[in-house]
Design a protein around this motif. Structure first.
Motif, mmCIF file in Angstrom:
data_model
loop_
_atom_site.group_PDB
_atom_site.id
_atom_site.type_symbol
_atom_site.label_atom_id
_atom_site.label_comp_id
_atom_site.label_asym_id
_atom_site.label_seq_id
_atom_site.Cartn_x
_atom_site.Cartn_y
_atom_site.Cartn_z
ATOM 1 N N ALA A 1 0.854 -1.183 0.000
ATOM 2 C CA ALA A 1 0.000 0.000 0.000
ATOM 3 C C ALA A 1 0.888 1.230 0.000
ATOM 4 C CB ALA A 1 -0.924 0.011 1.216
ATOM 5 N N GLY A 2 0.491 2.250 -0.729
ATOM 6 C CA GLY A 2 1.249 3.475 -0.814
ATOM 7 C C GLY A 2 0.785 4.496 0.207
ATOM 8 N N VAL A 3 1.646 5.468 0.488
ATOM 9 C CA VAL A 3 1.306 6.482 1.488
ATOM 10 C C VAL A 3 0.144 7.358 1.020
ATOM 11 C CG1 VAL A 3 3.579 6.557 2.542
ATOM 12 C CG2 VAL A 3 3.122 7.966 0.540
ATOM 13 N N LYS A 4 -0.131 7.386 -0.275
ATOM 14 C CA LYS A 4 -1.259 8.161 -0.762
ATOM 15 C C LYS A 4 -2.592 7.555 -0.340
ATOM 16 C CE LYS A 4 0.987 10.274 -4.766
ATOM 17 N NZ LYS A 4 0.936 10.492 -6.227
ATOM 18 N N SER A 5 -2.581 6.271 0.004
ATOM 19 C CA SER A 5 -3.814 5.632 0.473
ATOM 20 C C SER A 5 -4.041 5.845 1.963
ATOM 21 C CB SER A 5 -3.759 4.121 0.190
ATOM 22 O OG SER A 5 -2.790 3.484 1.021
ATOM 23 N N PHE A 6 -3.096 6.485 2.651
ATOM 24 C CA PHE A 6 -3.184 6.722 4.096
ATOM 25 C C PHE A 6 -4.024 7.976 4.323
ATOM 26 C CE2 PHE A 6 -1.164 7.654 8.332
ATOM 27 C CZ PHE A 6 -1.570 6.473 8.935
ATOM 28 N N LYS A 7 -5.315 7.769 4.580
ATOM 29 C CA LYS A 7 -6.257 8.880 4.665
ATOM 30 C C LYS A 7 -6.945 8.903 6.022
ATOM 31 C CE LYS A 7 -7.122 8.710 -0.312
ATOM 32 N NZ LYS A 7 -8.141 8.589 -1.378
ATOM 33 N N LYS A 8 -7.594 10.004 6.313
ATOM 34 C CA LYS A 8 -8.269 10.194 7.587
ATOM 35 C C LYS A 8 -9.426 9.223 7.719
ATOM 36 C CE LYS A 8 -9.686 13.910 10.678
ATOM 37 N NZ LYS A 8 -9.874 15.374 10.809
ATOM 38 N N LYS A 9 -9.548 8.609 8.906
ATOM 39 C CA LYS A 9 -10.618 7.648 9.144
ATOM 40 C C LYS A 9 -11.976 8.344 9.061
ATOM 41 C CE LYS A 9 -7.786 4.799 12.246
ATOM 42 N NZ LYS A 9 -7.644 4.250 13.621
ATOM 43 N N ARG B 1 -0.553 13.549 10.179
ATOM 44 C CA ARG B 1 -1.102 12.206 9.970
ATOM 45 C C ARG B 1 -0.506 11.233 10.980
ATOM 46 N NH1 ARG B 1 -0.450 10.300 4.041
ATOM 47 N NH2 ARG B 1 1.716 10.916 4.380
ATOM 48 N N GLY B 2 -1.337 10.340 11.499
ATOM 49 C CA GLY B 2 -0.886 9.338 12.461
ATOM 50 C C GLY B 2 -1.800 8.135 12.431
ATOM 51 N N ASN B 3 -1.325 7.040 13.013
ATOM 52 C CA ASN B 3 -2.107 5.811 12.997
ATOM 53 C C ASN B 3 -3.384 5.913 13.807
ATOM 54 O OD1 ASN B 3 -0.255 4.258 11.391
ATOM 55 N ND2 ASN B 3 1.090 4.125 13.169
ATOM 56 N N GLU C 1 -5.786 5.794 8.357
ATOM 57 C CA GLU C 1 -5.548 4.403 7.999
ATOM 58 C C GLU C 1 -5.503 4.283 6.478
ATOM 59 O OE1 GLU C 1 -8.658 1.882 9.413
ATOM 60 O OE2 GLU C 1 -10.141 2.635 7.987
ATOM 61 N N SER C 2 -4.897 3.211 6.018
ATOM 62 C CA SER C 2 -4.776 2.990 4.580
ATOM 63 C C SER C 2 -6.076 2.438 4.022
ATOM 64 C CB SER C 2 -3.626 2.022 4.292
ATOM 65 O OG SER C 2 -3.634 1.623 2.938
ATOM 66 N N THR C 3 -6.521 2.991 2.924
ATOM 67 C CA THR C 3 -7.710 2.455 2.260
ATOM 68 C C THR C 3 -7.390 1.199 1.469
ATOM 69 O OG1 THR C 3 -7.282 3.936 0.377
ATOM 70 C CG2 THR C 3 -8.782 4.729 2.100
ATOM 71 N N THR C 4 -6.112 0.970 1.189
ATOM 72 C CA THR C 4 -5.695 -0.229 0.461
ATOM 73 C C THR C 4 -5.492 -1.409 1.401
ATOM 74 O OG1 THR C 4 -4.578 1.164 -1.176
ATOM 75 C CG2 THR C 4 -3.998 -1.171 -1.133
ATOM 76 N N ASP C 5 -4.788 -1.184 2.499
ATOM 77 C CA ASP C 5 -4.527 -2.224 3.507
ATOM 78 C C ASP C 5 -4.720 -1.611 4.888
ATOM 79 O OD1 ASP C 5 -3.720 -4.283 5.084
ATOM 80 O OD2 ASP C 5 -1.727 -4.534 4.186
ATOM 81 N N PRO C 6 -5.944 -1.675 5.428
ATOM 82 C CA PRO C 6 -6.225 -1.020 6.717
ATOM 83 C C PRO C 6 -5.413 -1.552 7.884
ATOM 84 C CG PRO C 6 -8.262 -1.578 5.556
ATOM 85 C CD PRO C 6 -7.150 -2.266 4.834
ATOM 86 N N GLU C 7 -4.877 -2.771 7.791
ATOM 87 C CA GLU C 7 -4.120 -3.336 8.904
ATOM 88 C C GLU C 7 -2.672 -2.838 8.935
ATOM 89 O OE1 GLU C 7 -4.647 -7.502 9.885
ATOM 90 O OE2 GLU C 7 -6.218 -7.646 8.371
ATOM 91 N N SER C 8 -2.193 -2.251 7.869
ATOM 92 C CA SER C 8 -0.833 -1.729 7.867
ATOM 93 C C SER C 8 -0.758 -0.476 8.726
ATOM 94 C CB SER C 8 -0.382 -1.428 6.431
ATOM 95 O OG SER C 8 -1.219 -0.439 5.854
ATOM 96 N N ARG C 9 0.447 -0.163 9.208
ATOM 97 C CA ARG C 9 0.658 0.986 10.074
ATOM 98 C C ARG C 9 1.816 1.825 9.528
ATOM 99 N NH1 ARG C 9 -3.470 -0.760 11.380
ATOM 100 N NH2 ARG C 9 -4.254 -1.303 13.463
ATOM 101 N N LEU C 10 1.701 3.134 9.696
ATOM 102 C CA LEU C 10 2.770 4.033 9.291
ATOM 103 C C LEU C 10 3.887 3.939 10.324
ATOM 104 C CD1 LEU C 10 3.239 6.106 6.992
ATOM 105 C CD2 LEU C 10 2.562 7.880 8.615
ATOM 106 N N ALA C 11 5.064 3.535 9.901
ATOM 107 C CA ALA C 11 6.177 3.313 10.833
ATOM 108 C C ALA C 11 7.491 3.556 10.113
ATOM 109 C CB ALA C 11 6.132 1.882 11.385
ATOM 110 N N ARG C 12 8.521 3.783 10.898
ATOM 111 C CA ARG C 12 9.861 3.923 10.354
ATOM 112 C C ARG C 12 10.867 3.382 11.358
ATOM 113 N NH1 ARG C 12 11.667 10.298 10.519
ATOM 114 N NH2 ARG C 12 11.573 10.609 12.777
ATOM 115 N N LYS C 13 12.044 3.027 10.848
ATOM 116 C CA LYS C 13 13.093 2.471 11.691
ATOM 117 C C LYS C 13 14.422 3.072 11.253
ATOM 118 C CE LYS C 13 14.554 -1.917 13.736
ATOM 119 N NZ LYS C 13 14.376 -3.391 13.723
ATOM 120 N N GLY C 14 15.200 3.544 12.224
ATOM 121 C CA GLY C 14 16.447 4.199 11.890
ATOM 122 C C GLY C 14 16.192 5.575 11.303
#
Length: 360
Positions: A153-161, A184-186, A190-203
């Motif tokens: 899922a792309g970040v463009k699908s991450f929209k307001k619930k 924007r935050g979890n 949420e993603s309209t493509t994959d609602p179970e995915s979460r916005l995250a980063r490491k490092g």
């Protein structure tokens, strides 16, 4: 003397097995996989109805998933195309030269059936059992670590619930989106493509829609003892590590030590590990604002230094899974299907290692 082009023969008695070299590691991997699939035959019988038109054997689909991971095949559709002409693939699937390839939709149609029967986990645990039977895995010293797996899922699908539909996009394939000035935050999006995915980063990398994958590695041979996929929250790595420890305990196995990097040097994880009878060989944090939760009572022993050296090998597992196994980005949507593929990639990694570690 110059040779002549004789053209292709219309008839041949050569089988795919004759074209695969005798010393090729795929032969040993095939033997190990076939032995484990034979043990799962009662599970396969319960998955299918006793009447109707016969489908593609589940053993063939499972071994096809292994080939996709072993040979870095980009997609199931590409695999079916390659199956038409790759003799090694046909040898591994026990297919003759004139047998037609199956359609890529067969994977999708059988995915839910595999999930319901928990076949991927059973197969992976069977491979781990084979490693133990060959004396390739101990029951004492382990390492845990986690990584982020990019969601499909792309970040463009991450929209307001519950947001209102803004109308048709200007470009269905790549719509124009402006997120400037929007927080924007979890919790709120949420993603309209994959609602179970979460916005995250490491490092120092940018935030992406992801899942968190954790691996439990046996220190002596570097084999994967367990793997789990969690939602990418701030505590996903700790939760995944404890979940895998509990699963080992259910099998009657209690590790002696558990190595980990400084990201696991938190009080709740260290205490939870000790409550399970496991000594946490966690790297001490270098944060000057707080003291490490692992003191000299643990670090003074020689085994702690050995665990710290061995734990770095877990990065080899993640490196193989993301480059060769194609698990840098998940192929499916949802935590369950991503976890299913994680078991196949981990099993492929173990089979590759076992083929080299086992005696001739």
């Amino acid at each position: 003397m110059r040779g002549e082009v004789r053209g292709q023969s219309s008839f041949s008695l050569v089988q795919p097995a004759q074209r695969v070299p005798q010393g090729h590691p795929i032969r040993r991997i095939k033997d190990l996989a076939d032995a484990q699939l034979k043990g799962l035959s009662p599970v396969f019988d319960a998955m299918y109805s006793g009447t109707g038109r016969p489908g593609i054997p589940p053993e063939m689909l499972l071994k096809a998933c292994l080939l996709i991971a072993l040979y870095s095949v980009r997609s199931e559709r590409q695999f079916c195309e390659r199956l038409e002409y790759d003799l090694l693939f046909r040898f591994f699937l026990d297919m003759s030269l004139d047998e037609p390839s199956f359609d890529a939709s067969s994977f999708a149609k059988n995915k839910q059936r595999l999930l319901d029967a928990d076949v991927a986990r059973r197969f992976f645990e069977g491979v781990v059992g084979q490693a133990k039977g060959q004396g390739l895995m101990s029951a004492e010293h382990f390492t845990v670590d986690g990584t982020l797996i990019e969601a499909w899922a792309g970040v463009k699908s991450f929209k307001k619930k519950g947001g209102k539909d803004e109308g048709p996009p200007d470009d269905k394939g790549n719509p124009t989106v402006n997120f400037h000035g929007e927080k924007r935050g979890n919790a709120t999006h949420e993603s309209t493509t994959d609602p179970e995915s979460r916005l995250a980063r490491k490092g120092g990398n940018g935030a992406k829609l992801s899942y968190s994958a954790s691996v439990l590695m046996e220190n002596r041979t570097g084999l994967v003892a367990d793997i789990t996929v969690e939602l990418a929250t701030g505590e996903a790595e700790w939760v995944g590590a404890l979940r895998m420890l509990d699963r080992q305990k259910e099998k009657g196995l209690v590790p002696t030590t558990l190595g980990a990097d400084a990201g696991y040097d938190v009080q709740r994880f260290v205490d939870a590990t000790r409550e399970r009878g496991v000594t946490p060989h966690v790297a001490q944090t270098r944060d000057v604002r707080r003291a490490s939760r692992v003191d000299g009572r643990t670090t003074r022993h020689g085994g702690y230094a050995l665990s710290q050296r061995a734990r770095k090998r877990v990065e080899e597992i993640f490196g193989w899974m993301k480059t060769v196994g194609g698990f840098r980005k998940t192929r499916y949507r949802g935590q369950a299907r991503t976890g299913l593929w994680a078991y196949f990639v981990a099993a492929a990694y173990n089979l590759t290692r076992m083929a080299r570690l086992m005696p001739a």
